[in-house]
Design a protein around this motif. Sequence first.
Motif, mmCIF file in Angstrom:
data_model
loop_
_atom_site.group_PDB
_atom_site.id
_atom_site.type_symbol
_atom_site.label_atom_id
_atom_site.label_comp_id
_atom_site.label_asym_id
_atom_site.label_seq_id
_atom_site.Cartn_x
_atom_site.Cartn_y
_atom_site.Cartn_z
ATOM 1 N N PRO A 105 0.810 -1.222 0.000
ATOM 2 C CA PRO A 105 0.000 0.000 0.000
ATOM 3 C C PRO A 105 0.847 1.277 0.000
ATOM 4 O O PRO A 105 0.436 2.290 -0.547
ATOM 5 C CB PRO A 105 -0.842 -0.097 1.269
ATOM 6 C CG PRO A 105 -0.561 -1.405 1.882
ATOM 7 C CD PRO A 105 0.539 -2.068 1.139
ATOM 8 N N GLU A 106 2.036 1.222 0.580
ATOM 9 C CA GLU A 106 2.893 2.408 0.610
ATOM 10 C C GLU A 106 3.320 2.803 -0.799
ATOM 11 O O GLU A 106 3.405 3.981 -1.127
ATOM 12 C CB GLU A 106 4.121 2.181 1.502
ATOM 13 C CG GLU A 106 3.812 2.134 2.988
ATOM 14 C CD GLU A 106 3.296 0.786 3.470
ATOM 15 O OE1 GLU A 106 3.371 -0.200 2.700
ATOM 16 O OE2 GLU A 106 2.800 0.727 4.604
ATOM 17 N N SER A 108 1.581 2.113 -3.518
ATOM 18 C CA SER A 108 0.362 2.626 -4.162
ATOM 19 C C SER A 108 0.122 4.078 -3.784
ATOM 20 O O SER A 108 -0.298 4.881 -4.626
ATOM 21 C CB SER A 108 -0.852 1.787 -3.767
ATOM 22 O OG SER A 108 -0.693 0.466 -4.211
ATOM 23 N N ASP A 109 0.412 4.413 -2.551
ATOM 24 C CA ASP A 109 0.217 5.787 -2.082
ATOM 25 C C ASP A 109 1.066 6.788 -2.862
ATOM 26 O O ASP A 109 0.682 7.947 -3.015
ATOM 27 C CB ASP A 109 0.533 5.908 -0.591
ATOM 28 C CG ASP A 109 -0.482 5.192 0.284
ATOM 29 O OD1 ASP A 109 -1.577 4.850 -0.218
ATOM 30 O OD2 ASP A 109 -0.173 4.971 1.476
ATOM 31 N N ILE A 110 2.216 6.335 -3.352
ATOM 32 C CA ILE A 110 3.080 7.248 -4.117
ATOM 33 C C ILE A 110 2.947 7.041 -5.626
ATOM 34 O O ILE A 110 3.705 7.594 -6.406
ATOM 35 C CB ILE A 110 4.560 7.162 -3.678
ATOM 36 C CG1 ILE A 110 5.127 5.758 -3.907
ATOM 37 C CG2 ILE A 110 4.718 7.594 -2.229
ATOM 38 C CD1 ILE A 110 6.629 5.666 -3.708
ATOM 39 N N ARG A 113 3.715 0.620 -8.483
ATOM 40 C CA ARG A 113 3.486 -0.735 -8.028
ATOM 41 C C ARG A 113 4.703 -1.574 -8.389
ATOM 42 O O ARG A 113 5.426 -1.272 -9.347
ATOM 43 C CB ARG A 113 2.223 -1.333 -8.632
ATOM 44 C CG ARG A 113 2.319 -1.567 -10.111
ATOM 45 C CD ARG A 113 1.017 -2.106 -10.672
ATOM 46 N NE ARG A 113 1.162 -2.262 -12.113
ATOM 47 C CZ ARG A 113 0.879 -3.366 -12.764
ATOM 48 N NH1 ARG A 113 0.395 -4.407 -12.119
ATOM 49 N NH2 ARG A 113 1.042 -3.432 -14.054
#
Length: 131
Positions: A105-106, A108-110, A113
């Motif tokens: 998820p980290e 994805s946050d930026i 993938r």
Amino acid sequence: ASASASSSYSVSASVPALTLDSYAYGLQTNLLKTIANLCDGNRLAQDLVRELGGIPLVLNHCRLDDDNPYMREAALFVIRNLTENNLECQRSIAQYEVQDVAANPELSDIGVRATLRDDKHVRLEPLQRSS
């Protein structure tokens, strides 16, 4: 010392109750550090960890864990000490291959993938943004 001098000390903060979580915090990391220290230059310990199936267990700890921030480093230290001057442990680790990349998820946050290329190397790709 007088009796009044000994009574002038007091505890101003309460001591928190010990819970299972407080006992378990860092336990995996400390166990890995212990294994690493036992295997440092000790062929008998290195072989014992390998023969008892410890290598896959250690490899499974080569990941980030918010609850045990230094667990990954401790696991890598075990791998270093297991494989130093020990071809059998090196061969045992070499037989494993990357199977997949876990969702992160980290990343994805930026906006990126991680994917696994055909040559088993990890590649970072930008996420497809929907219009």
